[in-house]
Design a protein around this motif. Structure first.
Motif, PDB file in Angstrom:
ATOM      1  N   MET A 269       2.513  -4.365 -11.244  1.00 51.48           N
ATOM      2  CA  MET A 269       3.226  -5.292 -10.369  1.00 51.48           C
ATOM      3  C   MET A 269       2.681  -5.214  -8.934  1.00 51.48           C
ATOM      4  O   MET A 269       2.454  -6.238  -8.281  1.00 51.48           O
ATOM      5  N   LEU A 270       2.450  -3.995  -8.446  1.00 49.52           N
ATOM      6  CA  LEU A 270       1.915  -3.836  -7.094  1.00 49.52           C
ATOM      7  C   LEU A 270       0.497  -4.407  -6.991  1.00 49.52           C
ATOM      8  O   LEU A 270       0.127  -5.013  -5.983  1.00 49.52           O
ATOM      9  N   PHE A 271      -0.297  -4.227  -8.052  1.00 50.08           N
ATOM     10  CA  PHE A 271      -1.654  -4.783  -8.077  1.00 50.08           C
ATOM     11  C   PHE A 271      -1.613  -6.307  -8.018  1.00 50.08           C
ATOM     12  O   PHE A 271      -2.391  -6.934  -7.288  1.00 50.08           O
ATOM     13  N   LEU A 272      -0.697  -6.914  -8.759  1.00 53.47           N
ATOM     14  CA  LEU A 272      -0.561  -8.377  -8.742  1.00 53.47           C
ATOM     15  C   LEU A 272      -0.091  -8.868  -7.371  1.00 53.47           C
ATOM     16  O   LEU A 272      -0.572  -9.898  -6.874  1.00 53.47           O
ATOM     17  N   LEU A 273       0.841  -8.143  -6.764  1.00 53.19           N
ATOM     18  CA  LEU A 273       1.298  -8.528  -5.428  1.00 53.19           C
ATOM     19  C   LEU A 273       0.156  -8.426  -4.416  1.00 53.19           C
ATOM     20  O   LEU A 273       0.023  -9.273  -3.528  1.00 53.19           O
ATOM     21  N   TRP A 274      -0.663  -7.391  -4.533  1.00 56.32           N
ATOM     22  CA  TRP A 274      -1.820  -7.241  -3.643  1.00 56.32           C
ATOM     23  C   TRP A 274      -2.779  -8.415  -3.838  1.00 56.32           C
ATOM     24  O   TRP A 274      -3.304  -8.967  -2.871  1.00 56.32           O
ATOM     25  N   GLY A 275      -2.989  -8.803  -5.084  1.00 63.65           N
ATOM     26  CA  GLY A 275      -3.849  -9.953  -5.373  1.00 63.65           C
ATOM     27  C   GLY A 275      -3.300 -11.243  -4.777  1.00 63.65           C
ATOM     28  O   GLY A 275      -4.057 -12.072  -4.251  1.00 63.65           O
ATOM     29  N   LEU A 276      -1.982 -11.430  -4.854  1.00 61.44           N
ATOM     30  CA  LEU A 276      -1.379 -12.618  -4.246  1.00 61.44           C
ATOM     31  C   LEU A 276      -1.564 -12.619  -2.729  1.00 61.44           C
ATOM     32  O   LEU A 276      -1.794 -13.678  -2.129  1.00 61.44           O
ATOM     33  N   CYS A 277      -1.467 -11.460  -2.122  1.00 60.52           N
ATOM     34  CA  CYS A 277      -1.714 -11.376  -0.671  1.00 60.52           C
ATOM     35  C   CYS A 277      -3.153 -11.738  -0.350  1.00 60.52           C
ATOM     36  O   CYS A 277      -3.425 -12.414   0.647  1.00 60.52           O
ATOM     37  N   MET A 278      -4.086 -11.303  -1.188  1.00 64.64           N
ATOM     38  CA  MET A 278      -5.491 -11.639  -0.941  1.00 64.64           C
ATOM     39  C   MET A 278      -5.738 -13.137  -1.091  1.00 64.64           C
ATOM     40  O   MET A 278      -6.498 -13.731  -0.322  1.00 64.64           O
ATOM     41  N   ILE A 279      -5.077 -13.764  -2.063  1.00 63.70           N
ATOM     42  CA  ILE A 279      -5.189 -15.217  -2.211  1.00 63.70           C
ATOM     43  C   ILE A 279      -4.611 -15.908  -0.983  1.00 63.70           C
ATOM     44  O   ILE A 279      -5.180 -16.889  -0.476  1.00 63.70           O
ATOM     45  N   ALA A 280      -3.503 -15.405  -0.469  1.00 66.37           N
ATOM     46  CA  ALA A 280      -2.911 -15.988   0.742  1.00 66.37           C
ATOM     47  C   ALA A 280      -3.855 -15.845   1.926  1.00 66.37           C
ATOM     48  O   ALA A 280      -3.974 -16.756   2.753  1.00 66.37           O
ATOM     49  N   TRP A 281      -4.545 -14.690   2.030  1.00 62.24           N
ATOM     50  CA  TRP A 281      -5.526 -14.514   3.111  1.00 62.24           C
ATOM     51  C   TRP A 281      -6.644 -15.551   2.988  1.00 62.24           C
ATOM     52  O   TRP A 281      -7.084 -16.124   3.995  1.00 62.24           O
ATOM     53  N   MET A 282      -7.126 -15.794   1.776  1.00 67.20           N
ATOM     54  CA  MET A 282      -8.195 -16.778   1.589  1.00 67.20           C
ATOM     55  C   MET A 282      -7.729 -18.171   1.996  1.00 67.20           C
ATOM     56  O   MET A 282      -8.488 -18.945   2.580  1.00 67.20           O
ATOM     57  N   ARG A 283      -6.463 -18.487   1.714  1.00 66.55           N
ATOM     58  CA  ARG A 283      -5.925 -19.789   2.142  1.00 66.55           C
ATOM     59  C   ARG A 283      -5.838 -19.886   3.657  1.00 66.55           C
ATOM     60  O   ARG A 283      -6.107 -20.936   4.240  1.00 66.55           O
ATOM     61  N   VAL A 284      -5.447 -18.790   4.307  1.00 64.43           N
ATOM     62  CA  VAL A 284      -5.369 -18.779   5.776  1.00 64.43           C
ATOM     63  C   VAL A 284      -6.754 -19.012   6.361  1.00 64.43           C
ATOM     64  O   VAL A 284      -6.938 -19.834   7.268  1.00 64.43           O
ATOM     65  N   PHE A 285      -7.758 -18.304   5.829  1.00 68.55           N
ATOM     66  CA  PHE A 285      -9.119 -18.446   6.355  1.00 68.55           C
ATOM     67  C   PHE A 285      -9.681 -19.828   6.078  1.00 68.55           C
ATOM     68  O   PHE A 285     -10.386 -20.402   6.913  1.00 68.55           O
TER      69      PHE A 285
ATOM     70  N   PHE B  27       0.839  -1.206   0.000  1.00 70.95           N
ATOM     71  CA  PHE B  27       0.000   0.000   0.000  1.00 70.95           C
ATOM     72  C   PHE B  27       0.871   1.252   0.000  1.00 70.95           C
ATOM     73  O   PHE B  27       0.628   2.196  -0.761  1.00 70.95           O
ATOM     74  N   TYR B  28       1.903   1.263   0.843  1.00 69.49           N
ATOM     75  CA  TYR B  28       2.798   2.425   0.888  1.00 69.49           C
ATOM     76  C   TYR B  28       3.519   2.603  -0.449  1.00 69.49           C
ATOM     77  O   TYR B  28       3.657   3.727  -0.940  1.00 69.49           O
ATOM     78  N   ALA B  29       3.960   1.503  -1.045  1.00 70.75           N
ATOM     79  CA  ALA B  29       4.643   1.596  -2.338  1.00 70.75           C
ATOM     80  C   ALA B  29       3.699   2.112  -3.417  1.00 70.75           C
ATOM     81  O   ALA B  29       4.118   2.862  -4.314  1.00 70.75           O
ATOM     82  N   SER B  30       2.422   1.738  -3.338  1.00 72.84           N
ATOM     83  CA  SER B  30       1.477   2.237  -4.339  1.00 72.84           C
ATOM     84  C   SER B  30       1.224   3.737  -4.171  1.00 72.84           C
ATOM     85  O   SER B  30       0.919   4.421  -5.146  1.00 72.84           O
ATOM     86  N   LEU B  31       1.346   4.243  -2.963  1.00 73.09           N
ATOM     87  CA  LEU B  31       1.215   5.691  -2.753  1.00 73.09           C
ATOM     88  C   LEU B  31       2.439   6.438  -3.277  1.00 73.09           C
ATOM     89  O   LEU B  31       2.338   7.603  -3.667  1.00 73.09           O
TER      90      LEU B  31
END
Length: 126
Positions: free
Chosen positions: A99-115, A65-69
């Motif tokens: 690239m930042l959007f794709l990284l954010w998407g990968l983090c969201m996929i990781a969150w779904m796996r955690v849940f 998020f900071y990098a996207s700002l």
């Protein structure tokens, strides 16, 4: 007559004046402080438990998020190191954003796996 309280002075730890057990240990620690009660937290206490993976995901998403700002400033800084035309700078900024959007998407996929793993563990317990 003030003698130091050592084992030799008290008769090698035996006798009526020697302290033993927990009382001596408590007195050696000093005065006890009263513990304040913990604040009551509404909701289910188990939901507040963060695993290492969750903490890393929170940190990663904060950094993304900071990098996207700071993407425009990053490209300006890159332009000082490497001479870029306006078109190249725009392309670099777009690629950085993608690239930042794709990284954010990968983090969201990781969150779904955690849940999903937590839900599986909860179902296995019941």
């Amino acid at each position: 007559m003030n003698r130091p309280k050592t084992m030799a002075a008290s008769g090698a730890g035996r006798g009526a004046g020697a302290e033993t057990g927990r009382a001596a240990a408590d007195r050696a620690r000093g005065p006890r402080r009263r513990r304040l009660p913990l604040p009551s937290i509404p909701g289910h206490g188990g939901r507040l438990f963060l695993t290492t993976r969750m903490r890393l995901l929170i940190i990663a998403q904060g950094l993304i998020f900071y990098a996207s700002l700071q993407d425009e400033e990053t490209i300006d800084w890159l332009g000082t190191l490497v001479p870029l035309s306006k078109g190249q700078a725009a392309l670099a900024e777009g690629l950085l954003g993608l690239m930042l959007f794709l990284l954010w998407g990968l983090c969201m996929i990781a969150w779904m796996r955690v849940f999903a793993a937590q839900r599986r563990d909860t179902e296995d317990r019941t």
